[in-house]
Design a protein around this motif. Structure first.
Motif, PDB file in Angstrom:
ATOM      1  N   LEU A  33       0.838  -1.199   0.000  1.00  0.00           N
ATOM      2  CA  LEU A  33       0.000   0.000   0.000  1.00  0.00           C
ATOM      3  C   LEU A  33       0.874   1.249   0.000  1.00  0.00           C
ATOM      4  CD1 LEU A  33      -2.958   0.880   0.067  1.00  0.00           C
ATOM      5  CD2 LEU A  33      -2.825   0.880   2.559  1.00  0.00           C
ATOM      6  N   ASP A  37       1.147   4.175  -2.892  1.00  0.00           N
ATOM      7  CA  ASP A  37       0.934   5.584  -2.557  1.00  0.00           C
ATOM      8  C   ASP A  37       2.089   6.447  -3.044  1.00  0.00           C
ATOM      9  OD1 ASP A  37      -1.566   5.793  -1.387  1.00  0.00           O
ATOM     10  OD2 ASP A  37      -0.856   5.171   0.584  1.00  0.00           O
ATOM     11  N   LYS A 165      -6.651   1.095  -4.262  1.00  0.00           N
ATOM     12  CA  LYS A 165      -5.476   1.822  -4.753  1.00  0.00           C
ATOM     13  C   LYS A 165      -5.056   1.296  -6.131  1.00  0.00           C
ATOM     14  CE  LYS A 165      -3.704   4.552  -2.752  1.00  0.00           C
ATOM     15  NZ  LYS A 165      -3.885   6.019  -2.812  1.00  0.00           N
ATOM     16  N   GLN A 168      -7.472   2.618  -8.726  1.00  0.00           N
ATOM     17  CA  GLN A 168      -7.208   4.031  -8.996  1.00  0.00           C
ATOM     18  C   GLN A 168      -5.998   4.191  -9.909  1.00  0.00           C
ATOM     19  OE1 GLN A 168      -6.849   5.486  -4.977  1.00  0.00           O
ATOM     20  NE2 GLN A 168      -9.039   5.966  -4.809  1.00  0.00           N
ATOM     21  N   LYS A 169      -4.950   3.400  -9.665  1.00  0.00           N
ATOM     22  CA  LYS A 169      -3.737   3.481 -10.485  1.00  0.00           C
ATOM     23  C   LYS A 169      -4.006   3.075 -11.933  1.00  0.00           C
ATOM     24  CE  LYS A 169      -0.444   4.681  -7.564  1.00  0.00           C
ATOM     25  NZ  LYS A 169       0.398   5.863  -7.769  1.00  0.00           N
TER      26      LYS A 169
END
Length: 192
Positions: A33, A37, A165, A168-169
């Protein structure tokens, strides 16, 4: 302790090993994670056959659970551009979460559908569902809806956060809804 019976010592060692494995898994998820980020720029991508990817995820999940607990319905042979390892990890996290909450006798259903602008992967279980006001918070890191149940099932509240995540990427999204027949459906949308 030196005066423990042999069986008690072996039991304690096995328990310590299980706890160490859980801790190792948690650390790995937190690092993943954190890396996502911190990652900037474009992902390394390739053309991915979603049917093939889902078949592998479902096969692995059924092998791990030692029975046919996950079914796959692929209505559309979708291809997307993405990072194969990250997408597989995101889908695996959602499937594992569904397996934790679905009764042993009920299958977790994975479905792939194609739409004009995106492909949708849905993972539906027959578990208790989630309170309507918590449907968004389940994707936040370390979210525990029921401390006792989560602890018993070995959840850390990282898997769905990682899945969000990853989506989203990839320019996609993830959301959850309760089924009218009971259980939870998590939908992952990826640009076609």
């Amino acid at each position: 302790a030196p005066d423990w019976p042999e069986a008690a010592r072996l039991d304690a060692l096995a328990r310590i090993e299980r706890e160490a494995e859980k801790m190792n898994e948690l650390i790995g998820q937190i690092l993943s994670l954190s890396r996502l980020d911190a990652q900037s720029g474009e992902l390394k991508t390739e053309s991915i056959d979603l049917v093939e990817l889902l078949q592998q995820v479902v096969e692995d999940a059924n092998f791990e659970s030692r029975r046919q607990r996950v079914t796959l319905a692929a209505a559309h042979a979708g291809e997307v551009r993405g990072n194969r390892l990250l997408l597989a990890s995101a889908i695996e996290n959602v499937v594992r979460n569904a397996l934790k909450y679905s009764p042993e006798a009920e299958a977790v259903e994975v479905r792939l559908q194609g739409h004009a602008a995106y492909c949708e992967i849905s993972v539906c279980d027959h578990g208790p569902g989630v309170a309507a006001d918590r449907l968004e918070t389940i994707f936040e890191p370390f979210t525990r809806l029921d401390e006792a149940r989560q602890s018993e099932l070995g959840g850390h509240g990282i898997g769905l956060a990682l899945a969000r995540k990853v989506m989203q990427k990839h320019g996609g999204s993830i959301n959850a809804r309760n089924r009218s027949s009971g259980g939870l459906c998590v939908s992952l949308q990826l640009p076609a």
